[in-house]
Design an enzyme around this catalytic site. Sequence first.
Site, short mmCIF file in Angstrom:
data_model
loop_
_atom_site.label_atom_id
_atom_site.label_comp_id
_atom_site.label_asym_id
_atom_site.label_seq_id
_atom_site.Cartn_x
_atom_site.Cartn_y
_atom_site.Cartn_z
N ASP A 425 30.77 45.40 26.23
CA ASP A 425 31.05 44.68 27.48
C ASP A 425 32.39 43.96 27.31
O ASP A 425 32.68 43.42 26.24
CB ASP A 425 29.92 43.68 27.73
CG ASP A 425 30.22 42.76 28.88
OD1 ASP A 425 30.68 43.25 29.92
OD2 ASP A 425 30.01 41.54 28.74
N LYS A 426 33.21 43.99 28.35
CA LYS A 426 34.54 43.36 28.23
C LYS A 426 34.43 41.85 28.41
O LYS A 426 34.74 41.07 27.52
CB LYS A 426 35.48 43.93 29.30
CG LYS A 426 35.74 45.41 29.19
CD LYS A 426 36.78 45.86 30.18
CE LYS A 426 36.35 45.66 31.61
NZ LYS A 426 35.19 46.44 32.03
N LYS A 606 52.49 31.21 41.22
CA LYS A 606 52.26 31.63 39.83
C LYS A 606 51.78 33.07 39.85
O LYS A 606 51.08 33.51 40.77
CB LYS A 606 51.23 30.74 39.14
CG LYS A 606 49.83 30.81 39.73
CD LYS A 606 48.88 29.87 39.01
CE LYS A 606 47.47 29.98 39.60
NZ LYS A 606 46.53 29.01 39.01
N ARG A 640 48.08 35.80 26.77
CA ARG A 640 48.27 36.22 28.15
C ARG A 640 49.33 35.33 28.78
O ARG A 640 49.30 34.11 28.60
CB ARG A 640 46.96 36.13 28.93
CG ARG A 640 46.08 37.33 28.81
CD ARG A 640 44.86 37.22 29.68
NE ARG A 640 45.16 37.59 31.06
CZ ARG A 640 44.23 37.67 32.01
NH1 ARG A 640 42.97 37.38 31.72
NH2 ARG A 640 44.54 38.03 33.24
N ARG A 787 34.56 47.35 36.64
CA ARG A 787 33.75 47.16 37.85
C ARG A 787 32.64 48.21 37.92
O ARG A 787 32.48 48.93 38.90
CB ARG A 787 34.62 47.21 39.10
CG ARG A 787 33.95 46.60 40.31
CD ARG A 787 34.94 46.37 41.44
NE ARG A 787 34.30 45.86 42.62
CZ ARG A 787 33.82 44.64 42.78
NH1 ARG A 787 33.93 43.78 41.80
NH2 ARG A 787 33.25 44.27 43.90
N ASP A 813 26.52 40.57 25.96
CA ASP A 813 25.98 39.21 25.89
C ASP A 813 25.24 38.79 27.15
O ASP A 813 24.81 37.64 27.25
CB ASP A 813 27.10 38.21 25.61
CG ASP A 813 28.10 38.13 26.76
OD1 ASP A 813 28.13 39.07 27.58
OD2 ASP A 813 28.83 37.13 26.84
N ASP A 817 24.08 43.80 30.48
CA ASP A 817 24.31 44.71 29.36
C ASP A 817 23.02 45.27 28.78
O ASP A 817 23.06 46.08 27.85
CB ASP A 817 25.08 43.99 28.24
CG ASP A 817 26.39 43.40 28.72
OD1 ASP A 817 27.11 44.11 29.43
OD2 ASP A 817 26.68 42.24 28.40
#
Length: 1121
Positions: A425-426, A606, A640, A787, A813, A817
């Site tokens: 899972d991301k 931003k 990031r 998605r 988690d 999942d």
Amino acid sequence: MSGGGGWERIRSTRGGRLSRETSLTGRTARTVRLGRVQPQAPGYRTIFCNDREANLPVRFKGNSISTTKYNFLTFLPKGLFEQFRRVANCYFLLISILSMTPISPVNPVTNVVPLSLVLFVSLIKEAFEDWKRLQNDMVINNNPVDVLHDQVWETIPWKKLQVGDIVRIKQDGFFPADLLFLASTNADGVCYIETSNLDGETNLKIRKAVERTWDYLTPEKAVEFKGEVQCEQPNNSLYTFTGNLIIENQTLPLSPNQLLLRGCSLRNTEYIVGAVIFTGHETKVMMNSMNVPSKRSTLERKLDKLILALFGTLFGMCLVGAIGSGIFISSDYYYLELQRGVGLEFNPSSRFSVAILTLFTLITLYSTIIPISLYVSIEMIKFIQCAQFINKDLHMYHVETNTPALARTSNLNEELGQVEYIFSDKTGTLTRNLMEFFKCSIGGEVYGTGFTEIERGGAQRMGAKIQEAQRSPHAVHEKGFNFDDSRIMRGAWRNESNPDVCKEFFRCLAICHTVLTEGDESPDKITYQAASPDEAALVTAAKNFGFFFYRRTPTMIYVRESHVEKMGNITDVPYEILNVLEFNSTRKRQSVVCRYADGRLVLYCKGADTVIYERLADGNNELKKITREHLEQFGSAGLRTLCLAYKDLNPETYESWNEKFIQAKSSLRDREKKLDEDKMETAINIAYACNLINNDMKQFIISSETDAIREVEEKGDQVEIARFMKEVVKEELKRCLEEAQHSMCTVSGPKLTLVIDGKCLMYALDPSLRVMLLNLSLNCSSVVCCRVSPLQKAQVTSLVKKGARKITLSIGDGANDVSMIQAAHIGVGISGMEGMQAVMASDFAIAQFRFLTDLLLVHGRWSYLRICKDVSAALSKKYPELYKEGIKNMFFKWRVVWTWAFFSVYQSLVFYHFVTISGTSGKNLSGRMFGLWDVSTMAFTCVVITVNLRLLMMCNSITRWHYISVGGSILAWFVFILIYSLLRENVYYVIYVLMGTFYFYLTIILVPIVALLGDFIYQGVERWFFPYDYQVVQEMHRNDPEDNSRAGLLEIGNRLTPQEERSYAIAQLPRELSKHTGFAFDSPGYESFFAAQLGVHAPQKAWDVARRASMRGKPKPSKKH
């Protein structure tokens, strides 16, 4: 409510469901099959809200759920079926049955009792695990919920909820079923929900009720609601919903924006009112779940084949013996008294019966060729590996949450050492749902003194030493903020060369966002609810820089600004928010137009550097260049990045723009989309951050966000959409596969990666396309699916599991999942921020994703090798190439089995030759020849010694426990036979007589040496000329001092501060040394191993290994005292 009959019959309805299969458009109902996702359009169900009597004839399913594997009636038959899926248990059952017949030469207790004990323990284990599932179901089914009854809210358990009921859900409560959102305490009929149980995301989503139902908030008003809902049939598509709400002859369209799914929770809203649409196992989250699987390890299935082979050998031996018995039995052997009155098994006149009965007798007699004790030993070893090694590994212990690793099953230990594909899972698993403000560049100056793990790792590889800056005693470290620089903290930015730029930077952080506040309006107690973790981190950073955002209204933002004019001055400043242009995949930026109290108009923005840079004003080229360098520096450090900018607006220019903006906004379709819609962009960013994707890779992107697909979707024809998208996905898969195969044919082609979204994946999983998807995926180094629904995760996992036929591991988690975790060979749950659902469904549980390294590279290898540790945990992680030995199954191939079989035959011949010699030439002290019991006792003593010494030869590292177990086993045999020979008449004093002869001691020394000579020579030749990778590593580090720091790790960790713990953990990481450092021999070498580490093929040269192995090792360094 009118009448009470429906209410009195609160129950969990069972049985079928009658639904109206008519068409919303007047056409015949048609189901379009898309993999396993079947949109039920145009068929629909009709629900009468707030009227149980009207819904009774339809008999909708109740809201009670069950996730157990068994029930009271199915436990015994289904449990026994699971046990007898093992070939070994079927074999032992056959032997037990034969041992209870008159032809058996052995007591049935020796077979029946061990088998019964093994089955009993296994069934108890299954019952305990299912009992835990039942308890979890009972807790969920009995959760309370407020239901409307006679103008009052009445509390009932979830399991008694029915379709059509009107319910009230309070803040932080979970939705008990799929609900139609009717009304909210928030303005404009809006509520905020958290969907972490569905998609793993903790950021908030917005749902908005249909304006016609906003008034049904109080029980007095809600009781008047008598709407009729016509909607799609239950399905597993989490992101789609179609239907109509008919109220007072008015038809209102419904979309996913009005659907609140079971498992989600309410946030930032006092309470909402909703109508139940889908219940129990018909809810979308339950339709995405899978039945609890029965997992068997690959080794266990291979062991079944081995047992069949052994049984075939056993049957062949017994058949030869039976045929021989039938041929040679004769009444001529008068001393056997076979002439008359003998049983059928010894009757010379019925040779066929003698052969058949002898066959079964021999099978029972020789059954120990497959000993049940082997399985008992394996189960004990598996249990010890779990309880002693995995569960107690301090390297997988999370100090902050006091969470150790947990092996929830011992059946899959060896699978951990053979994993080839990992499904993760991301959100939450890789990123932990955490973002921290770490560094910034303001006006061409970099601020932030910390170093990332990537920077530290790069410095270590280069042999450089990082000079850690002294952390300020007033440094702040809270969730979302890990920044320290005394130049701009605590108002010190006023002394910088560009204070005005700093001030605008901090104001942009505090104003340009969609964050909501929760709790007290104080810096220490306030909680920020953001659409994404990075938004919360930016607002938290503004707070720590002295620009504290503490309140939001529909048109205003309030910021408490400190140290702006002079030190210690605190001012509450209101900003009127005129426009908010939210972030999306096209704009890649977020903008806010605000008006200061003095009338000043400012645009704060931003976003991604590419879109910000092209909109910057002319000039300041040097600043742009420096800032671009800083961005690249931050990116290479694994951070990031985003850019902040602002512009003062002219009032006339703004008014002109605003008119056009309002017109354009009012003409847009679907303007009320979810906050966080840019899933593919987010997924790719996460993949970059985790090094799954890099700039050197060739990317294949299959997305549904194309102009052609949007044009078809706007027409609304579901059948045409399905046909068109399937064709598009087919063409994209075909194109990508052709490019991938061409790239793989080139010598220096780039690595490949595939990125696909959920809509396209739904069609790619169609039976006609899934083979193409599988082939493309297997050619890629990484595959990113964004998605996707929980069921799609499980489908992708099953596709690779069954198609590639390799060991798969899934890790996650959240509840979303669970299906993926259950579908893989091995499921790993992370006890993270999203509850324990993943842990409850997993085979192994860890607290952090990083612990997967130890679970696989260390415990996976050790469990696969089964007997002992070949190299230490540190070396297992230092040389991850060693893990490939498990993937290639180097130690349990048929070649290995036949090698063992060959040496077992050799050893049996040695023992046979010894027995024949002893029977003819062996004599005791009185001069008598050895009898049957003398020879057999001596032979068995030699077997016990030989077997235990052979086990010792298998061990790659020998500790005191090995000496205790091997020596203890041999000693236990002598103790047993000394006592046994005093109690049984046929072996009376046999061992005492044998121990009085020199022949006995000579035999138990020479026979094991001769029997093991072949194994010794084979292992020596293999290690010198054809070594395994782990043997090479053993030789390289043969003279390394033992690592004893592991035992004290927990004790040390408990005494350290968080920063010291971090430094200590980094210090324990293996350092990369030069190729000649730490070698056991002077001569450089081991080319093939290091080449494999670098991804280059270099075959092993036998003479080089032999030459190196023959050279003298370096002397051990003397210890300094």
